[in-house]
Design a protein around this motif. Sequence first.
Motif, PDB file in Angstrom:
ATOM      1  N   ALA A 119       0.835  -1.214   0.000  1.00 57.03           N
ATOM      2  CA  ALA A 119       0.000   0.000   0.000  1.00 57.03           C
ATOM      3  C   ALA A 119       0.862   1.253   0.000  1.00 57.03           C
ATOM      4  N   LEU A 120       1.916   1.258   0.782  1.00 56.23           N
ATOM      5  CA  LEU A 120       2.794   2.420   0.840  1.00 56.23           C
ATOM      6  C   LEU A 120       3.479   2.649  -0.494  1.00 56.23           C
ATOM      7  N   LEU A 121       3.969   1.562  -1.112  1.00 56.73           N
ATOM      8  CA  LEU A 121       4.608   1.696  -2.424  1.00 56.73           C
ATOM      9  C   LEU A 121       3.610   2.203  -3.460  1.00 56.73           C
ATOM     10  N   ALA A 122       2.359   1.702  -3.391  1.00 54.95           N
ATOM     11  CA  ALA A 122       1.335   2.161  -4.335  1.00 54.95           C
ATOM     12  C   ALA A 122       1.048   3.646  -4.134  1.00 54.95           C
ATOM     13  N   ILE A 123       0.964   4.065  -2.872  1.00 56.52           N
ATOM     14  CA  ILE A 123       0.715   5.487  -2.592  1.00 56.52           C
ATOM     15  C   ILE A 123       1.860   6.340  -3.099  1.00 56.52           C
ATOM     16  N   VAL A 124       3.090   5.903  -2.820  1.00 58.45           N
ATOM     17  CA  VAL A 124       4.253   6.676  -3.267  1.00 58.45           C
ATOM     18  C   VAL A 124       4.305   6.745  -4.789  1.00 58.45           C
ATOM     19  N   GLY A 125       4.105   5.572  -5.433  1.00 55.55           N
ATOM     20  CA  GLY A 125       4.151   5.551  -6.900  1.00 55.55           C
ATOM     21  C   GLY A 125       3.073   6.423  -7.510  1.00 55.55           C
ATOM     22  N   THR A 126       1.851   6.295  -6.987  1.00 58.59           N
ATOM     23  CA  THR A 126       0.746   7.103  -7.522  1.00 58.59           C
ATOM     24  C   THR A 126       0.975   8.584  -7.254  1.00 58.59           C
ATOM     25  N   THR A 127       1.504   8.909  -6.082  1.00 58.43           N
ATOM     26  CA  THR A 127       1.781  10.312  -5.766  1.00 58.43           C
ATOM     27  C   THR A 127       2.827  10.890  -6.711  1.00 58.43           C
ATOM     28  N   ILE A 128       3.866  10.098  -6.979  1.00 55.50           N
ATOM     29  CA  ILE A 128       4.888  10.581  -7.921  1.00 55.50           C
ATOM     30  C   ILE A 128       4.286  10.794  -9.309  1.00 55.50           C
ATOM     31  N   TRP A 129       3.468   9.828  -9.748  1.00 56.63           N
ATOM     32  CA  TRP A 129       2.854   9.949 -11.079  1.00 56.63           C
ATOM     33  C   TRP A 129       1.915  11.159 -11.156  1.00 56.63           C
ATOM     34  N   LEU A 130       1.078  11.317 -10.138  1.00 60.08           N
ATOM     35  CA  LEU A 130       0.161  12.457 -10.126  1.00 60.08           C
ATOM     36  C   LEU A 130       0.928  13.770  -9.994  1.00 60.08           C
ATOM     37  N   GLY A 131       2.026  13.748  -9.259  1.00 62.77           N
ATOM     38  CA  GLY A 131       2.857  14.946  -9.159  1.00 62.77           C
ATOM     39  C   GLY A 131       3.451  15.340 -10.503  1.00 62.77           C
ATOM     40  N   GLU A 132       3.909  14.330 -11.251  1.00 65.27           N
ATOM     41  CA  GLU A 132       4.441  14.616 -12.598  1.00 65.27           C
ATOM     42  C   GLU A 132       3.348  15.166 -13.497  1.00 65.27           C
TER      43      GLU A 132
ATOM     44  N   GLN B  85      -5.362  12.834  -6.366  1.00 70.50           N
ATOM     45  CA  GLN B  85      -4.341  12.747  -5.331  1.00 70.50           C
ATOM     46  C   GLN B  85      -4.967  12.611  -3.952  1.00 70.50           C
ATOM     47  N   ARG B  86      -6.007  13.394  -3.721  1.00 72.34           N
ATOM     48  CA  ARG B  86      -6.692  13.335  -2.438  1.00 72.34           C
ATOM     49  C   ARG B  86      -7.328  11.963  -2.224  1.00 72.34           C
ATOM     50  N   LEU B  87      -7.946  11.429  -3.307  1.00 69.59           N
ATOM     51  CA  LEU B  87      -8.589  10.124  -3.195  1.00 69.59           C
ATOM     52  C   LEU B  87      -7.555   9.026  -2.908  1.00 69.59           C
ATOM     53  N   VAL B  88      -6.410   9.105  -3.629  1.00 74.14           N
ATOM     54  CA  VAL B  88      -5.350   8.114  -3.409  1.00 74.14           C
ATOM     55  C   VAL B  88      -4.850   8.195  -1.966  1.00 74.14           C
ATOM     56  N   ASN B  89      -4.634   9.416  -1.485  1.00 74.59           N
ATOM     57  CA  ASN B  89      -4.165   9.577  -0.109  1.00 74.59           C
ATOM     58  C   ASN B  89      -5.169   9.024   0.899  1.00 74.59           C
ATOM     59  N   ILE B  90      -6.464   9.282   0.637  1.00 72.82           N
ATOM     60  CA  ILE B  90      -7.494   8.786   1.557  1.00 72.82           C
ATOM     61  C   ILE B  90      -7.528   7.262   1.559  1.00 72.82           C
ATOM     62  N   ILE B  91      -7.530   6.675   0.327  1.00 78.99           N
ATOM     63  CA  ILE B  91      -7.577   5.212   0.240  1.00 78.99           C
ATOM     64  C   ILE B  91      -6.324   4.594   0.861  1.00 78.99           C
ATOM     65  N   GLY B  92      -5.152   5.180   0.504  1.00 74.54           N
ATOM     66  CA  GLY B  92      -3.911   4.671   1.082  1.00 74.54           C
ATOM     67  C   GLY B  92      -3.884   4.808   2.589  1.00 74.54           C
ATOM     68  N   GLY B  93      -4.356   5.948   3.080  1.00 74.32           N
ATOM     69  CA  GLY B  93      -4.411   6.152   4.517  1.00 74.32           C
ATOM     70  C   GLY B  93      -5.306   5.136   5.202  1.00 74.32           C
ATOM     71  N   LEU B  94      -6.470   4.865   4.556  1.00 73.03           N
ATOM     72  CA  LEU B  94      -7.374   3.865   5.131  1.00 73.03           C
ATOM     73  C   LEU B  94      -6.734   2.478   5.153  1.00 73.03           C
ATOM     74  N   ILE B  95      -6.012   2.152   4.057  1.00 67.19           N
ATOM     75  CA  ILE B  95      -5.355   0.849   4.003  1.00 67.19           C
ATOM     76  C   ILE B  95      -4.299   0.747   5.110  1.00 67.19           C
ATOM     77  N   ILE B  96      -3.504   1.816   5.252  1.00 65.01           N
ATOM     78  CA  ILE B  96      -2.465   1.800   6.287  1.00 65.01           C
ATOM     79  C   ILE B  96      -3.094   1.733   7.674  1.00 65.01           C
ATOM     80  N   ILE B  97      -4.195   2.477   7.862  1.00 65.30           N
ATOM     81  CA  ILE B  97      -4.888   2.421   9.154  1.00 65.30           C
ATOM     82  C   ILE B  97      -5.388   1.004   9.424  1.00 65.30           C
TER      83      ILE B  97
END
Length: 496
Positions: free
Chosen positions: A22-35, A185-197
Amino acid sequence: MPVTSRTFIRSTILLLIGGLVALLAIVGTTIWLGERSQSFFDEVIEAREARVAAVGLRYSLTQAEGGQRGFLITGQDVYLEPYTAAVAQLPAQIAALESILVPYPQATEPMARLKDAIAAKQREMEETIALRRAGREAEAQALVANDVGRQLMEESLFFLGAIIDAADERLTTGVSDQRANANAQRLVNIIGGLIIILVVGGAALLVVRYTRELTQARDEVRTLNTELEGRVNERTADLARANEEIQRFAYIVTHDLRAPLVNIMGFTSELEESVKNVRAVIERAGGDDPEIEAARLAATEDLPEAIGFIRSSTRKMDGLINAILKLSREGRRVLRPERIELDALLRAAADAVQHQVAEGEGQVVLDVQVPAIRSDRLALEQIFGNLLDNAVKYRQKGRPLEITIRGRQMPGNRVAIEVIDNGRGVAGQDLERIFELFRRSGAQDQPGEGIGLAFVRSVVRNLGGEITVASEFGKGTAFTVILPRALAIAPEGNAK
């Protein structure tokens, strides 16, 4: 269902892997969305710059044309000021717009037409202004009236308007894309946060359950240990009392047996003397009477042989009684712990047999590297004295006796002393038997009652230790005595 150690480890690993994924997915998606966001931002900046350049160029053109028309109508130079300022900015503005449109090949041809139209419009304005200055107002009016300047201006303004519209559209699209990107980005962060929680919560729940079960198990073990300790203490006390009763019984029995045995031995001596007297009388009687001959045979052969058997049996029985008494006394003896340097004690024990070993060109080697212990000196002297005596007694004929005494520390605050010889050895089936009372193994060519090793094991156990043996028949034997470094004594003394 209880959480076993294996289940806990497996579940923890799975949760960690899930959290890592989940963390790798969040990081990867964040990098992609940032680009993507950076790309949208760059496009918006380019559109804004293009719009600013087009608006500026359009403003300069209209200012220049307005100044030209005002001068043509009034002939006053004051109207030429905005014209002059605008014309001076046109080259830089055209160059800026052209550099912005370089990445867009489809704008190359329209940009060339725009430059031609602006140049033609500049020439038209310069020519009309020159005619008006020369007083040729009618010619200037005619040049304006032929509509060429208006067409050039309309063509320029149309192209600039198209650029402005395209930039506006791109700005609108860019803002929309950035908003959508931010939402993603917000949705990915929310989903990733929920997964980590969920992962952390699952891990925490698992740890809590496992810890609670461990605590319960530990409490149960503590309770069982307490109960077991009580039962063990109770059984130990019972065994101690039973052992004491057995020892007392053995002592009483052997003591009571000794009295009739002494009587038997005494009467046997008297009987032997009586037989001598009878034999003397028969010898004096002489004659060939068969009854006298039978009496003579009984007095000279049968009775001495029977008395010999009686004496042999009584001696053997006396030895057994002495052995039992010895074990009984040792079990009843109060142990007296003191500080003992094992190296010195074992060296003294080795010196006691050194002369016997040296007679056969043998040697005793000591390698004792252990600290001082606290134990009963007499008991230790008896243990190692017996082991060394056995090594000397059961040497292998035809080869020099080699005895090695080694000492080493062991875990659990214990020490191990090994007595190793190259004697005749013990057969495998007799390794346990040699510790039994009145039991011997191998050739019975040495005197003994079979109590030595039984006595040694009894004393070792009395000290809270254990003794083991390893042997290879015909090659040698190794006895290992394991003792605690500190002898524990019951409050009421040694009850063993």
